[in-house]
Design a protein around this motif. Structure first.
Motif: not given
Lengths: 346, 75
Positions: A227-228, A231-232, A235-236, A267
């Protein structure tokens, strides 16, 4: 590939289908983890999901969507020159699901039918692929069937859906601008590691595990998701890609009526929206009611949230999918006079 | 200059702990019962949206205390 433009390809219509069974992330879980689930739902924004019964495949949902769309458009079956299926939940590993659906839908044997193995990013890739076949001149009418059967009872993220999109040759159609990207160095971030040739399924994969007595059992053959990293990545990479596409298309962000993003989780989606400075009313969401439907999330969100608006006058949309691969793609298109049947439950 | 007090308030909002927590710069992350993947996701989003700073999961894992996280803002 560099940003590119398709000409003479018209977006003719779209239909989406979900299974009838609704699973609640808040109440369909062990009472011991109810508090934890409430915190999870507050943050990921997914309250309900749709779950296929055991016998139902992705292709059944896509078939229902395609049947409805063909009827609504009044297309004759023999007019469909190409059938592209984007899924990671095929009926069988061999043969391709698209070919089975060619026969099931009663399409001509002259139809070019094949599968594409992409997940959350798949819809813009599918539009570009089928659109390119039409722009090249060989295909006059084509169907793009997109989605997955990826839900399970216990996993709070994923949800099932199948969709159908109709594209056709039209010399007067407005351009479709696309931006498609891949980064295989991140392939482990979302991976189903067992069952392919790297690690064939064996008896050693028949032993489940769980962290504690409140946990559900996890099987080695389940999807692994970091998940981390996801997400990175999302969003990047996504905001600059969207800015690049807008710049390429010489379109101001204010001139886009709707931004439809892959429905990953609240999120991720809110971070992308805020980084792009977009008003919430231009960014429809189906996360609360339908969760993450993989590649179906873009068409499902269009059907479930803005179908009435899309049937009224010309609308400019930016569609962006991102995820497993890692892979991300966007397309900017104008829709006018296209048909959007009501959401189908099957 | 970012203040540690604002950072801690943002940190607590991002983690969305079910039970109220007393946290200062020396609080060890491993001692926070709900310092889990969901809290980490919230903190990555907080760094990005509140402070305009992109951090990776690996950087989060290398932080032992809340103060270590705060110092990531200056890296």
């Amino acid at each position: 590939m560099p940003s590119s433009t398709l000409h003479k390809v018209r977006f003719a219509g779209m239909a989406s289908c979900v299974p009838r069974q609704i699973v609640s992330n808040l109440t369909d879980c062990r009472p011991q983890i109810r508090g934890e689930r409430e915190r999870l739902v507050r943050n990921i924004g997914i309250e309900q999901r749709r779950l296929c019964p055991e016998w139902q495949c992705f292709s059944d949902l896509a078939f229902a969507a395609a049947e409805t769309l063909l009827e609504k458009l009044a297309w004759r079956r023999e007019e469909v020159d190409a059938l592209v299926v984007v899924t990671q939940s095929p009926d069988y590993l061999i043969p391709a699901t698209a070919i089975i659906l060619q026969d099931r839908l009663g399409l001509s044997q002259a139809t070019a039918a094949f599968d594409v193995n992409l997940g959350c990013s798949g819809y813009p890739f599918g539009i570009n692929l089928l659109g390119s076949m039409i722009a090249a001149g060989g295909v006059k009418k084509g169907l793009l069937l997109v989605g997955d059967r990826c839900a399970s009872y216990n996993d709070p993220i994923f949800s099932d859906a199948g969709t159908a999109t109709a594209l056709e040759f039209d010399p007067a159609a407005p351009p479709i601008h696309c931006d498609l990207n891949s980064d295989g160095s991140g392939y482990k971030a979302i991976c189903l590691p067992i069952g392919g040739h790297r690690e064939p399924f064996g008896l050693q994969h028949m032993i489940p595990r769980r962290e504690n007595e409140n946990d559900h059992w996890h099987w080695p053959g389940e999807l692994r998701l970091d998940g981390l990293t996801v997400l990175s990545f999302s969003t990047q990479r996504v905001p600059p890609a969207i800015k690049r596409l807008l710049e390429y298309a010489e379109t101001a962000k204010e001139d886009v009526d709707y931004y439809v993003f892959h429905q990953a989780n609240h999120m991720i989606n809110e971070t992308i929206r805020k980084k792009l400075g977009l008003p919430a009313e231009k960014v429809p969401s189906t996360l609360r009611d339908f969760g993450n439907t993989s590649s179906a999330s873009l068409p499902l969100t269009m059907t479930a949230r803005i179908r009435a608006e899309l049937e009224q006058g010309k609308k400019r949309l930016l569609l962006s999918g991102f995820g497993v691969g890692l892979s991300w793609g966007s397309c900017l298109l104008e829709i006018e006079g296209a048909l959007f049947p009501d959401l189908i439950e099957s | 200059m970012n203040s540690i007090d604002k950072f801690i308030a943002d940190f607590l909002a991002a983690c969305d702990f079910t039970d109220p927590m007393e946290v200062d710069a020396d609080t060890e992350l491993k001692n926070l019962p709900q310092w889990d993947s969901l809290a980490m996701l919230g903190v990555i989003v907080m760094f990005d949206t509140e402070y305009g700073k992109s951090i990776a999961g690996m950087q989060l894992n290398s932080a032992a205390t809340v103060g270590d996280l705060f110092r990531l803002l200056d890296d």
